[in-house]
Design a protein around this motif. Structure first.
Motif, PDB file in Angstrom:
ATOM      1  N   ALA A 185       0.838  -1.202   0.000  1.00 59.66           N
ATOM      2  CA  ALA A 185       0.000   0.000   0.000  1.00 59.66           C
ATOM      3  C   ALA A 185       0.871   1.250   0.000  1.00 59.66           C
ATOM      4  O   ALA A 185       0.612   2.220  -0.709  1.00 59.66           O
ATOM      5  CB  ALA A 185      -0.925  -0.005   1.203  1.00 59.66           C
ATOM      6  N   ARG A 186       1.956   1.197   0.824  1.00 58.00           N
ATOM      7  CA  ARG A 186       2.858   2.351   0.903  1.00 58.00           C
ATOM      8  C   ARG A 186       3.562   2.564  -0.433  1.00 58.00           C
ATOM      9  O   ARG A 186       3.771   3.693  -0.860  1.00 58.00           O
ATOM     10  CB  ARG A 186       3.904   2.125   2.009  1.00 58.00           C
ATOM     11  CG  ARG A 186       3.305   2.264   3.391  1.00 58.00           C
ATOM     12  CD  ARG A 186       4.356   2.062   4.474  1.00 58.00           C
ATOM     13  NE  ARG A 186       3.720   1.792   5.750  1.00 58.00           N
ATOM     14  CZ  ARG A 186       4.022   0.780   6.548  1.00 58.00           C
ATOM     15  NH1 ARG A 186       4.980  -0.066   6.212  1.00 58.00           N
ATOM     16  NH2 ARG A 186       3.381   0.593   7.681  1.00 58.00           N
ATOM     17  N   MET A 187       3.921   1.448  -1.105  1.00 58.55           N
ATOM     18  CA  MET A 187       4.571   1.547  -2.421  1.00 58.55           C
ATOM     19  C   MET A 187       3.642   2.230  -3.411  1.00 58.55           C
ATOM     20  O   MET A 187       4.088   2.971  -4.288  1.00 58.55           O
ATOM     21  CB  MET A 187       4.901   0.144  -2.944  1.00 58.55           C
ATOM     22  CG  MET A 187       5.864  -0.602  -2.094  1.00 58.55           C
ATOM     23  SD  MET A 187       7.539  -0.148  -2.462  1.00 58.55           S
ATOM     24  CE  MET A 187       8.000  -1.536  -3.472  1.00 58.55           C
ATOM     25  N   ASP A 188       2.351   1.966  -3.266  1.00 57.59           N
ATOM     26  CA  ASP A 188       1.383   2.599  -4.168  1.00 57.59           C
ATOM     27  C   ASP A 188       1.154   4.059  -3.826  1.00 57.59           C
ATOM     28  O   ASP A 188       0.296   4.706  -4.421  1.00 57.59           O
ATOM     29  CB  ASP A 188       0.038   1.854  -4.115  1.00 57.59           C
ATOM     30  CG  ASP A 188       0.145   0.490  -4.778  1.00 57.59           C
ATOM     31  OD1 ASP A 188       1.136   0.281  -5.520  1.00 57.59           O
ATOM     32  OD2 ASP A 188      -0.744  -0.353  -4.554  1.00 57.59           O
ATOM     33  N   GLY A 189       1.868   4.544  -2.814  1.00 52.26           N
ATOM     34  CA  GLY A 189       1.804   5.965  -2.501  1.00 52.26           C
ATOM     35  C   GLY A 189       0.746   6.352  -1.495  1.00 52.26           C
ATOM     36  O   GLY A 189       0.437   7.534  -1.333  1.00 52.26           O
ATOM     37  N   ALA A 190       0.185   5.347  -0.776  1.00 47.51           N
ATOM     38  CA  ALA A 190      -0.812   5.691   0.231  1.00 47.51           C
ATOM     39  C   ALA A 190      -0.119   6.311   1.432  1.00 47.51           C
ATOM     40  O   ALA A 190       0.975   5.898   1.803  1.00 47.51           O
ATOM     41  CB  ALA A 190      -1.571   4.440   0.650  1.00 47.51           C
ATOM     42  N   SER A 191      -0.751   7.320   2.022  1.00 43.37           N
ATOM     43  CA  SER A 191      -0.188   7.927   3.222  1.00 43.37           C
ATOM     44  C   SER A 191      -0.294   6.909   4.353  1.00 43.37           C
ATOM     45  O   SER A 191      -1.044   5.932   4.259  1.00 43.37           O
ATOM     46  CB  SER A 191      -0.947   9.189   3.594  1.00 43.37           C
ATOM     47  OG  SER A 191      -2.245   8.845   4.022  1.00 43.37           O
ATOM     48  N   GLU A 192       0.452   7.175   5.446  1.00 42.15           N
ATOM     49  CA  GLU A 192       0.450   6.224   6.551  1.00 42.15           C
ATOM     50  C   GLU A 192      -0.949   6.091   7.152  1.00 42.15           C
ATOM     51  O   GLU A 192      -1.404   5.001   7.484  1.00 42.15           O
ATOM     52  CB  GLU A 192       1.468   6.685   7.606  1.00 42.15           C
ATOM     53  CG  GLU A 192       1.958   5.596   8.533  1.00 42.15           C
ATOM     54  CD  GLU A 192       2.442   4.325   7.839  1.00 42.15           C
ATOM     55  OE1 GLU A 192       2.956   4.420   6.711  1.00 42.15           O
ATOM     56  OE2 GLU A 192       2.273   3.242   8.417  1.00 42.15           O
ATOM     57  N   PHE A 193      -1.641   7.222   7.276  1.00 41.48           N
ATOM     58  CA  PHE A 193      -2.982   7.168   7.843  1.00 41.48           C
ATOM     59  C   PHE A 193      -3.926   6.365   6.946  1.00 41.48           C
ATOM     60  O   PHE A 193      -4.740   5.587   7.404  1.00 41.48           O
ATOM     61  CB  PHE A 193      -3.548   8.575   8.069  1.00 41.48           C
ATOM     62  CG  PHE A 193      -4.864   8.548   8.809  1.00 41.48           C
ATOM     63  CD1 PHE A 193      -4.908   8.364  10.179  1.00 41.48           C
ATOM     64  CD2 PHE A 193      -6.064   8.667   8.112  1.00 41.48           C
ATOM     65  CE1 PHE A 193      -6.109   8.313  10.854  1.00 41.48           C
ATOM     66  CE2 PHE A 193      -7.279   8.603   8.786  1.00 41.48           C
ATOM     67  CZ  PHE A 193      -7.299   8.431  10.160  1.00 41.48           C
ATOM     68  N   ARG A 194      -3.769   6.583   5.634  1.00 44.03           N
ATOM     69  CA  ARG A 194      -4.612   5.856   4.681  1.00 44.03           C
ATOM     70  C   ARG A 194      -4.336   4.360   4.734  1.00 44.03           C
ATOM     71  O   ARG A 194      -5.259   3.547   4.694  1.00 44.03           O
ATOM     72  CB  ARG A 194      -4.333   6.395   3.276  1.00 44.03           C
ATOM     73  CG  ARG A 194      -5.541   6.379   2.380  1.00 44.03           C
ATOM     74  CD  ARG A 194      -5.173   6.832   0.986  1.00 44.03           C
ATOM     75  NE  ARG A 194      -5.912   6.034   0.036  1.00 44.03           N
ATOM     76  CZ  ARG A 194      -7.208   6.230  -0.242  1.00 44.03           C
ATOM     77  NH1 ARG A 194      -7.869   7.205   0.338  1.00 44.03           N
ATOM     78  NH2 ARG A 194      -7.838   5.451  -1.097  1.00 44.03           N
ATOM     79  N   THR A 195      -3.058   4.009   4.854  1.00 46.09           N
ATOM     80  CA  THR A 195      -2.701   2.600   4.977  1.00 46.09           C
ATOM     81  C   THR A 195      -3.361   1.989   6.207  1.00 46.09           C
ATOM     82  O   THR A 195      -3.943   0.906   6.162  1.00 46.09           O
ATOM     83  CB  THR A 195      -1.167   2.448   5.111  1.00 46.09           C
ATOM     84  OG1 THR A 195      -0.546   3.243   4.112  1.00 46.09           O
ATOM     85  CG2 THR A 195      -0.744   1.006   4.970  1.00 46.09           C
TER      86      THR A 195
END
Lengths: 288, 319
Positions: A185-195
């Motif tokens: 998810a982080r690789m896809d550019g999601a913010s930490e909160f979004r993850t």
């Protein structure tokens, strides 16, 4: 085929042992359940049966009189009864929602991030499971007074956010969320909160259901009498306890009240039992 | 002479340098992980304000005379000396609390484990029903009031009337007024409610043990279910055993609602007075906050101490 057979075979079980364990369960199960049945049966007893001599365990002529009387009594109360119900629902809903979000966020960071102080913080939380909240009742009152929260909903809602048991259970259950899922998810550019919110939270649904139930149980029984003085801010358990204090004259209504107070948490547990057991499987305190 | 002084100062300076660089390092670390701290902050702040601060304040207040109206006055150890040397009711409450904790704590704990273990053998549907039956009393609000009706002191009480009918008793027994009977009755009710969160943890722990281990155990010569329990099941459940112990110790030292509901406050001759009852008495009725804080601090330290001792005992399970 052979593997299957081995799986269903019960190992190391003697018939005698089975009979013994079932006998124990039946005996103590009745001890556990009889007072509950007595409470249910009492709620449907007409007054003459409640004061019958010798007393009867089961109701003979079930009636809804006690519940009718309870509603009549509610209608007469000085503050409309719906207000007590609203207060309890509002405090329980707000406290529970806040607790789940706040505790899950902290649990997520403690389990999935490495940062200085995280171990220390978690061990303090675990230590706080080791003493009861009665110990902190007096200073808590002073803190509430300082914050000017006495006699407001806040005094009941906000402390509920910080129940240590919820954080503990959630952190343990977060172990089951695979790191690779979060990483992608982080690789896809999601913010930490979004993850956290869209990936981790859906994975730990059993745990937040458990947090909901536990915090509900605590808030549902909260009479709030230490922090709340205004009658129109008081909770349902408080109002119902007042009825219970009515003694003999209100014995029938009292029995109805006891049944009402017990039926809600028990039903909720019945519905969510499998999620709770799933969460509790991670509840152990690890020795490291 | 001066050389000696310089020598003595040198290492100290070295220490401050490393300390400062350490501090800088930590600051960098904190900044790098600021997101993590933001995640923990809401819970951390609330937990700090409503749990940590109260514990510290309570300890501080325990050394003062404080009646809420005037500012606290420092009086040293006076509250503690009064508690342990001249407050007979407190000593009685300590005795009652330890008696309750020593009996209902271990029995409730072992019963939770035993019932969870027996229940685990049942088919899933019946298992769920049994878990509900055993767990329900601990979450049913003030349903324990029903025990007051059952142990009612007149002949209308269910237990009294049964005893009279069976010819065991000739007149109603004053279950909740006679100091001889109050404590046993309360213990029964407390035990009835003692299958709580720890019990659920045991049920869940038993279900999550891998069956392969039991099969391997048979190969290794385990002959009956007791050996299986000691050598395979319990060692696997050690974390749950720890958790259950914490829950059970904490709640058995905090017993108060049940004694107030059944025996009243104060109970006859303080026969069911617990430490928490004493705390409530001074904290919310007499408003001697300093004294009440001393009681709270004693209780706090006792709970932590007992938990640590029991955790050390539990480490030996299966060894």
């Amino acid at each position: 085929m052979r593997h299957r057979k081995l799986n269903t075979k019960r190992l190391n079980r003697s018939l005698g042992g089975d009979i013994f364990s079932i006998a124990v369960l039946v005996l103590f199960g009745s001890f556990m359940v009889l007072p509950m049945i007595y409470a249910i049966s009492n709620a449907f007893k007409p007054l003459d049966e409640l004061f019958m001599f010798p007393p009867r365990f089961f109701v003979r002529n079930p009636t809804m009189d006690n519940f009718r009387d309870l509603f009549l009594l509610m209608a007469q109360s000085w503050v409309p009864f719906s207000r007590y119900i609203f207060n309890t629902l509002f405090i329980t809903a707000a406290g529970t929602a806040g607790h789940v979000v706040v505790a899950s966020m902290a649990a997520y960071a403690l389990e999935k991030h490495r940062f200085p102080g995280s171990k220390l913080f978690f061990s303090i939380v675990v230590t706080s499971l080791m003493f009861s909240s009665v110990v902190t009742a007096i200073p808590n009152y002073l803190v509430m007074a300082r914050l000017n929260w006495l006699d407001t909903y806040l005094s009941l809602i906000i402390p509920a956010f910080g129940y240590p048991l919820g954080l503990f259970l959630m952190k343990q259950f977060m172990e089951t969320v695979p790191d690779s899922l979060l990483e992608s998810a982080r690789m896809d550019g999601a913010s930490e909160f979004r993850t956290f919110w869209t990936i981790a939270m859906p994975c730990v649904k059993p745990a937040w259901l458990t947090l909901v139930i536990f915090s509900f149980q605590t808030l549902w029984g909260n009479t709030g009498s230490t922090f709340i003085y205004s009658e129109e801010l008081k909770t349902l358990p408080y109002a119902l306890n007042q009825i219970l204090l009515g003694g003999f004259a209100r014995a029938g209504v009292g029995a109805a009240v006891v049944l009402l107070m017990m039926i809600v948490p028990v039903t909720l547990f019945m519905v969510t039992q499998s999620s709770i057991i799933q969460t509790m499987a991670k509840s152990g305190i690890k020795d490291d | 002479m001066s050389a000696v002084v310089e020598k003595a100062v040198q290492p100290v300076q070295g220490k401050t340098v490393t300390f400062r660089s350490r501090f800088e390092n930590l600051k960098k670390q904190v900044w790098k992980n600021k997101i993590s701290y933001l995640f923990v902050a809401p819970f951390g702040i609330i937990f700090f304000v409503f749990t940590i601060i109260p514990v510290v304040v309570s300890m501080g207040l325990s050394f003062t005379y404080f009646n809420i109206l005037e500012t606290p006055k420092f009086i040293g150890w006076q509250n503690y000396t009064r508690l342990f040397l001249s407050d007979d009711v407190f000593l009685k409450s300590v005795k009652n609390t330890f008696l309750l904790a020593a009996i209902t704590g271990p029995i409730g704990y072992l019963a939770s484990l035993m019932f969870a273990w027996f229940i685990n053998e049942l088919p899933p549907k019946i298992r769920a029903l049994m878990v509900l039956i055993f767990y329900a009393p601990s979450i049913s609000g003030n349903v324990y009031m029903i025990w007051q009706v059952m142990f009612s002191s007149d002949a209308y009480g269910y237990i009294n009337s049964t005893l009279i009918k069976l010819g065991i008793a000739t007149e109603p027994i004053l279950w909740l007024q006679d100091p001889k009977y109050i404590m046993p009755v309360i213990m029964i009710v407390v035990l009835w409610m003692s299958l709580g969160t720890g019990f659920l943890s045991f049920v869940a722990g038993l279900q999550s043990i891998d069956r392969v281990q039991y099969e391997a155990g048979v190969v290794d010569g385990i002959k009956n279910r007791w050996q299986e329990l000691w050598y395979i099941t319990l060692p696997n459940m050690k974390p749950m055993l720890m958790f259950g112990a914490v829950m059970s110790i904490t709640s058995s030292f905090a017993i108060s609602d049940v004694t107030i509901a059944l025996a009243g406050m104060p109970s006859v001759d303080y026969a069911a007075h617990t430490v928490v009852n004493h705390l409530i008495d001074y904290g919310t009725i007499r408003f001697e906050m300093g004294y009440a804080s001393a009681i709270a601090t004693v209780l706090f330290l006792t709970m932590i101490f007992c938990n640590k001792v029991v955790q050390n005992l539990l480490r030996k399970v299966g060894r």
